[in-house]
Design a protein around this motif. Structure first.
Motif, mmCIF file in Angstrom:
data_model
loop_
_atom_site.group_PDB
_atom_site.id
_atom_site.type_symbol
_atom_site.label_atom_id
_atom_site.label_comp_id
_atom_site.label_asym_id
_atom_site.label_seq_id
_atom_site.Cartn_x
_atom_site.Cartn_y
_atom_site.Cartn_z
ATOM 1 N N ALA A 200 0.829 -1.209 0.000
ATOM 2 C CA ALA A 200 0.000 0.000 0.000
ATOM 3 C C ALA A 200 0.864 1.259 0.000
ATOM 4 N N ILE A 201 1.933 1.249 0.778
ATOM 5 C CA ILE A 201 2.834 2.403 0.826
ATOM 6 C C ILE A 201 3.443 2.665 -0.546
ATOM 7 N N GLU A 202 3.921 1.602 -1.193
ATOM 8 C CA GLU A 202 4.538 1.761 -2.510
ATOM 9 C C GLU A 202 3.541 2.319 -3.525
ATOM 10 N N ARG A 203 2.309 1.837 -3.470
ATOM 11 C CA ARG A 203 1.297 2.321 -4.413
ATOM 12 C C ARG A 203 0.946 3.774 -4.138
ATOM 13 N N LEU A 204 0.776 4.120 -2.867
ATOM 14 C CA LEU A 204 0.436 5.500 -2.514
ATOM 15 C C LEU A 204 1.550 6.459 -2.909
ATOM 16 N N ASN A 205 2.790 6.038 -2.764
ATOM 17 C CA ASN A 205 3.918 6.893 -3.117
ATOM 18 C C ASN A 205 3.971 7.202 -4.603
ATOM 19 N N ARG A 206 3.325 6.368 -5.408
ATOM 20 C CA ARG A 206 3.359 6.562 -6.852
ATOM 21 C C ARG A 206 2.076 7.182 -7.394
ATOM 22 N N MET A 207 1.145 7.518 -6.501
ATOM 23 C CA MET A 207 -0.092 8.167 -6.916
ATOM 24 C C MET A 207 0.105 9.671 -6.951
ATOM 25 N N ASN A 208 -0.906 10.340 -7.460
ATOM 26 C CA ASN A 208 -0.862 11.804 -7.536
ATOM 27 C C ASN A 208 -0.558 12.387 -6.166
ATOM 28 N N GLU A 209 0.388 13.325 -6.115
ATOM 29 C CA GLU A 209 0.791 13.900 -4.831
ATOM 30 C C GLU A 209 -0.353 14.638 -4.135
ATOM 31 N N ASN A 210 -1.416 14.981 -4.891
ATOM 32 C CA ASN A 210 -2.567 15.653 -4.291
ATOM 33 C C ASN A 210 -3.577 14.682 -3.709
ATOM 34 N N PHE A 211 -3.287 13.398 -3.853
ATOM 35 C CA PHE A 211 -4.206 12.394 -3.329
ATOM 36 C C PHE A 211 -4.210 12.439 -1.803
ATOM 37 N N VAL A 212 -5.376 12.704 -1.248
ATOM 38 C CA VAL A 212 -5.509 12.811 0.206
ATOM 39 C C VAL A 212 -6.699 11.955 0.652
ATOM 40 N N ILE A 213 -6.505 11.209 1.712
ATOM 41 C CA ILE A 213 -7.584 10.405 2.263
ATOM 42 C C ILE A 213 -8.265 11.209 3.362
ATOM 43 N N ASP A 214 -9.421 11.795 3.045
ATOM 44 C CA ASP A 214 -10.139 12.580 4.046
ATOM 45 C C ASP A 214 -10.855 11.682 5.045
ATOM 46 N N ASN A 215 -11.432 10.616 4.535
ATOM 47 C CA ASN A 215 -12.173 9.710 5.403
ATOM 48 C C ASN A 215 -11.832 8.268 5.027
ATOM 49 N N PRO A 216 -10.917 7.648 5.764
ATOM 50 C CA PRO A 216 -10.512 6.267 5.430
ATOM 51 C C PRO A 216 -11.680 5.292 5.421
ATOM 52 N N ASP A 217 -12.755 5.589 6.152
ATOM 53 C CA ASP A 217 -13.898 4.682 6.201
ATOM 54 C C ASP A 217 -14.600 4.577 4.854
ATOM 55 N N GLN A 218 -14.367 5.554 3.979
ATOM 56 C CA GLN A 218 -15.012 5.540 2.672
ATOM 57 C C GLN A 218 -14.199 4.796 1.615
ATOM 58 N N LEU A 219 -13.014 4.342 1.983
ATOM 59 C CA LEU A 219 -12.189 3.593 1.043
ATOM 60 C C LEU A 219 -12.799 2.221 0.771
ATOM 61 N N GLU A 220 -12.674 1.777 -0.465
ATOM 62 C CA GLU A 220 -13.150 0.448 -0.812
ATOM 63 C C GLU A 220 -12.230 -0.610 -0.203
ATOM 64 N N VAL A 221 -12.817 -1.612 0.399
ATOM 65 C CA VAL A 221 -12.060 -2.705 0.991
ATOM 66 C C VAL A 221 -12.379 -3.987 0.223
ATOM 67 N N ARG A 222 -11.346 -4.668 -0.230
ATOM 68 C CA ARG A 222 -11.534 -5.918 -0.971
ATOM 69 C C ARG A 222 -10.842 -7.054 -0.229
ATOM 70 N N ALA A 223 -11.583 -8.123 0.002
ATOM 71 C CA ALA A 223 -10.982 -9.292 0.637
ATOM 72 C C ALA A 223 -9.997 -9.969 -0.305
ATOM 73 N N ARG A 224 -10.268 -9.907 -1.598
ATOM 74 C CA ARG A 224 -9.365 -10.462 -2.612
ATOM 75 C C ARG A 224 -9.127 -9.407 -3.685
ATOM 76 N N TRP A 225 -7.886 -9.209 -4.036
ATOM 77 C CA TRP A 225 -7.542 -8.197 -5.020
ATOM 78 C C TRP A 225 -6.691 -8.842 -6.112
ATOM 79 N N PRO A 226 -7.190 -8.872 -7.352
ATOM 80 C CA PRO A 226 -6.405 -9.489 -8.437
ATOM 81 C C PRO A 226 -5.048 -8.801 -8.578
ATOM 82 N N LEU A 227 -3.995 -9.592 -8.623
ATOM 83 C CA LEU A 227 -2.653 -9.025 -8.696
ATOM 84 C C LEU A 227 -2.290 -8.596 -10.109
ATOM 85 N N GLY A 228 -2.786 -9.314 -11.095
ATOM 86 C CA GLY A 228 -2.455 -8.979 -12.476
ATOM 87 C C GLY A 228 -3.160 -9.933 -13.404
#
Length: 236
Positions: A200-228
């Motif tokens: 997650a850290i690596e992905r966030l570091n490569r996202m738009n620098e203006n990306f801000v999480i105002d409310n973490p509760d609104q983030l999508e949560v996936r039990a399984r995430w396709p890797l590729g």
């Protein structure tokens, strides 16, 4: 390589992956655990470490001529990079039922076949990459996503990466290919929380620098995430 997964993944960038092969049934870590239980080993510290220790102890006390038991390496006639350990586990069970071999000899023979299977599949995946026999990448937004990276490093992670025999065999493979090889520190190999958080850290570091999480509760949560995306062909 772990108790839940066994995958060969070509990584171009963070978020840009191609799955070259995976397990079709039991993963290598699951096979280690199940075989340890079949042998009635003390698995309080994990079946994998218990089996590895027994195999090492038995081998240190034997000569080459005393090693009678040999298990077949799975799927040698399959021209892909997938892995299967269910059949090997069955072969171990049958050997135990014969009562002709010691627990140490069975543990040793199992580990030799299990790791050789992993090495053969890894060699084939590297061969595919060397020959350019792999299609494009999922998640790649670069101008030419069809260009394959030159594979310079073999990265090994997951619980089974703590196995010293596995490490040695993969190090030998990397040396033969003139590649670098990386392993996590053993104490981190089984820490899935650290792996997920670091990704997650690596992905966030490569996202738009203006990306801000105002409310973490609104983030999508996936039990399984396709890797590729998965590579599926019969190229040797």
């Amino acid at each position: 390589i772990s108790g839940g997964h066994c995958q060969l993944i070509l990584m171009k960038n963070v978020g840009s992956y191609k799955v070259l092969g995976g397990t079709v049934d039991d993963s290598i870590g699951e096979a280690y655990d199940k075989v340890a239980r079949l042998l009635n080993l003390n698995v309080g510290g994990g079946g994998g470490p218990a089996l590895e220790a027994l195999a090492k102890e038995w081998a240190s006390e034997q000569s080459e001529n005393s090693r009678r038991l040999v298990f077949p390496v799975p799927m040698q006639n399959r021209p892909d990079c997938n892995m299967s350990y269910a059949g090997l586990k069955t072969a171990v069970r049958l050997a135990i039922e014969k009562q002709e071999y010691s627990k140490g000899e069975i543990a040793y023979a199992f580990q030799i076949a299990a790791v050789e299977h992993l090495i053969q599949r890894t060699k084939r995946a590297l061969s595919w990459c060397e020959k350019g026999n792999v299609a494009g990448f999922a998640g790649d937004t670069t101008a030419d996503s069809s260009v394959l990276p030159v594979v310079k490093r073999l990265v090994v992670c997951g619980g089974v990466a703590s196995n010293q025999y596995v490490r040695q065999r993969l190090c030998d493979l990397a040396i033969s290919k003139k590649m670098q090889v990386s392993f996590p520190h053993i104490k981190y190999c089984t820490d899935n929380g650290v792996m997920v958080a670091w990704t997650a850290i690596e992905r966030l570091n490569r996202m738009n620098e203006n990306f801000v999480i105002d409310n973490p509760d609104q983030l999508e949560v996936r039990a399984r995430w396709p890797l590729g995306i998965y590579e599926s062909h019969n190229g040797k």
